[in-house]
Design a protein around this motif. Structure first.
Motif, mmCIF file in Angstrom:
data_model
loop_
_atom_site.group_PDB
_atom_site.id
_atom_site.type_symbol
_atom_site.label_atom_id
_atom_site.label_comp_id
_atom_site.label_asym_id
_atom_site.label_seq_id
_atom_site.Cartn_x
_atom_site.Cartn_y
_atom_site.Cartn_z
ATOM 1 N N SER A 41 32.416 -69.441 -46.907
ATOM 2 C CA SER A 41 33.596 -69.160 -47.730
ATOM 3 C C SER A 41 34.827 -69.725 -47.034
ATOM 4 O O SER A 41 34.854 -69.851 -45.802
ATOM 5 N N ARG A 48 37.842 -68.044 -38.865
ATOM 6 C CA ARG A 48 37.114 -68.317 -37.615
ATOM 7 C C ARG A 48 37.536 -69.612 -36.932
ATOM 8 O O ARG A 48 37.296 -69.789 -35.744
ATOM 9 N N VAL A 167 30.761 -77.039 -41.162
ATOM 10 C CA VAL A 167 32.133 -76.751 -41.581
ATOM 11 C C VAL A 167 33.158 -77.191 -40.526
ATOM 12 O O VAL A 167 34.361 -77.194 -40.796
ATOM 13 N N LEU A 168 32.674 -77.533 -39.332
ATOM 14 C CA LEU A 168 33.591 -77.725 -38.206
ATOM 15 C C LEU A 168 34.106 -79.151 -38.034
ATOM 16 O O LEU A 168 35.189 -79.358 -37.475
ATOM 17 N N GLY A 229 27.283 -72.179 -30.777
ATOM 18 C CA GLY A 229 28.736 -72.074 -30.961
ATOM 19 C C GLY A 229 29.404 -71.080 -30.034
ATOM 20 O O GLY A 229 30.447 -71.356 -29.457
ATOM 21 N N ARG A 230 28.773 -69.903 -29.876
ATOM 22 C CA ARG A 230 29.423 -68.865 -29.057
ATOM 23 C C ARG A 230 29.591 -69.297 -27.616
ATOM 24 O O ARG A 230 30.624 -69.066 -26.987
ATOM 25 N N VAL A 232 29.608 -72.418 -26.429
ATOM 26 C CA VAL A 232 30.557 -73.524 -26.319
ATOM 27 C C VAL A 232 31.990 -72.992 -26.433
ATOM 28 O O VAL A 232 32.899 -73.442 -25.736
ATOM 29 N N HIS A 264 42.206 -80.565 -27.574
ATOM 30 C CA HIS A 264 41.173 -80.992 -28.518
ATOM 31 C C HIS A 264 41.196 -80.062 -29.732
ATOM 32 O O HIS A 264 41.232 -78.844 -29.593
ATOM 33 N N ALA A 266 39.348 -78.525 -31.948
ATOM 34 C CA ALA A 266 38.036 -78.044 -32.391
ATOM 35 C C ALA A 266 38.139 -76.787 -33.239
ATOM 36 O O ALA A 266 37.396 -76.622 -34.201
ATOM 37 N N ASN A 267 39.086 -75.922 -32.866
ATOM 38 C CA ASN A 267 39.109 -74.595 -33.471
ATOM 39 C C ASN A 267 40.444 -73.959 -33.085
ATOM 40 O O ASN A 267 40.782 -73.898 -31.903
ATOM 41 N N ARG A 269 41.341 -70.923 -32.961
ATOM 42 C CA ARG A 269 41.209 -69.761 -32.063
ATOM 43 C C ARG A 269 41.053 -70.215 -30.611
ATOM 44 O O ARG A 269 41.632 -69.619 -29.701
#
Ligand code: UT7
Length: 355
Positions: A41, A48, A167-168, A229-230, A232, A264, A266-267, A269
């Motif tokens: 979603s 996230r 999704v990343l 994922g966690r 990394v 970088h 990536a995310n 968070r």
């Protein structure tokens, strides 16, 4: 982890960025589109990761075409002729072919007939590894003008049925021209690191010499990117903050001396946690992960381009960039932006609005 700092004994010149460019595919893939492809979603992805959309290469785009187009822009900004390039380096984990190097293809298409060419694979940290390599070659005096590109077509190695990874990522390339300057300014610090024990955490298991492509590897999906994922995530937060701190500490600088932090992408968070760990407030952090996702080696040079074009970097500013990724590998570089490069930006902007 070594922290070579400028000025080093015997170093009479520094390396600086004199041109920059980027290329991302036209095609946008939104979170809403991903909702139609896998069980996810928009709310999950945004909360996230902070990612809202990413660019996806069309059939006639690839790592080479993205790298080439980013490079052409960078040469234009630097006002450098292909004949003046001494070396072409492409950082990528999704090269055009297993071999030859994508850099050789770029060298040929640009007509950079005097240049050497090779690729670097340090995954998402590859561009910053390239900065460290190019800096050393320029400072040593063996090379004057280096074209460095970070380019990846992650859509070609992502499993589009795996919601935990697809999704990343996104596709894109950024390029810089690096040249010698006798100062003031230039790259003042680089940090390189690796923890190969973490190799299984982010890996494309098949397609290399360990497990060549076979019908079985294709059927089992072993040629796709696989990630824990966690784990990394935990590595990324710690390594990014620590590398940023080392880049500054090595030169006697603190977080308050950093005008812009380019991590970088990536995310969101990870970026927020790492910035907090490094002591840099978010107002001085550049973020575009919401629009491109993780473009791997393309991420930092694309962010650098957008930061420059948005006027977020001025003459004399200190910029720190940190990349991390598969390897596990990480790299950081600190640069004091020179007046000459800011002037170049004004010239390009004027040329663009005139033409
Ligand atoms: O360049 C370096 C590349 N890699 C990275 O930077 C990735 C680093 N890691 C991350 O960014 C985060 O770990 C992720 C964004 C990948 C995942 O976030 P998370 O908060 O660590 O989630 P999680 O892996 O702990 O998964 C939580 C839940 C799981 O469900 P259960 O087991 O709790 O029922 C997943 O199955 O979320 C589920 N999930 C999803 N749900 C909806 C995983 N992916 C998705 C998804 N949509 N796309």
């Amino acid at each position: 982890m070594g922290v070579p700092n400028y000025p080093e004994p015997g170093v009479s010149r520094a390396a600086t960025f004199s041109g920059w460019g980027m290329c991302v595919p036209q095609q946008v893939r939104s979170n809403a589109e991903l909702e139609q492809m896998v069980s996810t979603s928009d709310e999950w992805i945004v909360s996230r990761t902070g990612i809202r959309e990413r660019r996806i290469a069309s059939d006639d785009e690839s790592t080479f075409t993205l790298a080439r187009d980013a490079a052409k822009q960078a040469l234009q900004v630097a006002d450098v002729h292909p004949n003046d390039i001494d070396l072409v380096v492409v950082a990528t984990l999704t090269p055009e072919y297993g071999f030859p190097a994508t850099a050789s293809l770029v060298q040929d298409t640009l007509g950079a007939t005097r240049a050497g060419a090779f690729d670097i694979n340090a995954a998402c940290a590859g561009f910053v590894y390239g900065v460290a390599v190019a800096r050393s070659m320029i400072e040593s005096g063996t090379h004057d003008t280096i074209l460095l590109i970070g380019a990846d077509t992650m859509s070609r190695v992502v499993d589009w049925t795996d919601r935990s990874t697809c999704v990343l990522f996104g596709d894109g390339a950024g390029a810089v021209v690096m040249q010698a300057t006798d100062g003031p300014g230039g790259i003042f610090s680089t940090v390189l690191g690796s923890d190969g024990a973490g190799a299984p955490l982010l890996i494309q298991p098949a397609g290399g010499s360990h497990q060549p492509a076979t019908v079985d590897t294709i059927e089992s999906g072993a040629h796709y990117l696989q990630m824990n994922g966690r784990e990394v995530y935990k590595f990324a937060v710690t390594a990014t903050a620590e590398a940023a701190r080392q880049t500054m500490q090595g030169t006697g600088l603190g977080p308050d001396d950093v005008d812009l932090f380019i991590p970088h992408q990536a995310n969101l968070r990870i970026i927020k946690s790492a910035a907090r760990g490094a002591g840099i407030p978010m107002e001085r952090v550049f973020v575009n992960a919401d629009r491109y996702g993780n473009t791997s080696a393309g991420s930092i040079p694309i962010a650098l381009c957008e930061a420059l074009e948005a006027g977020r970097i001025q003459a004399g500013d200190r910029v720190v960039m940190v990349g991390f990724g598969a390897g596990l590998a990480w790299a950081a570089a600190g640069i004091e932006w020179t007046a000459a490069t800011v002037k170049l930006k004004a010239v390009t902007a004027a040329a663009a609005s005139a033409g």
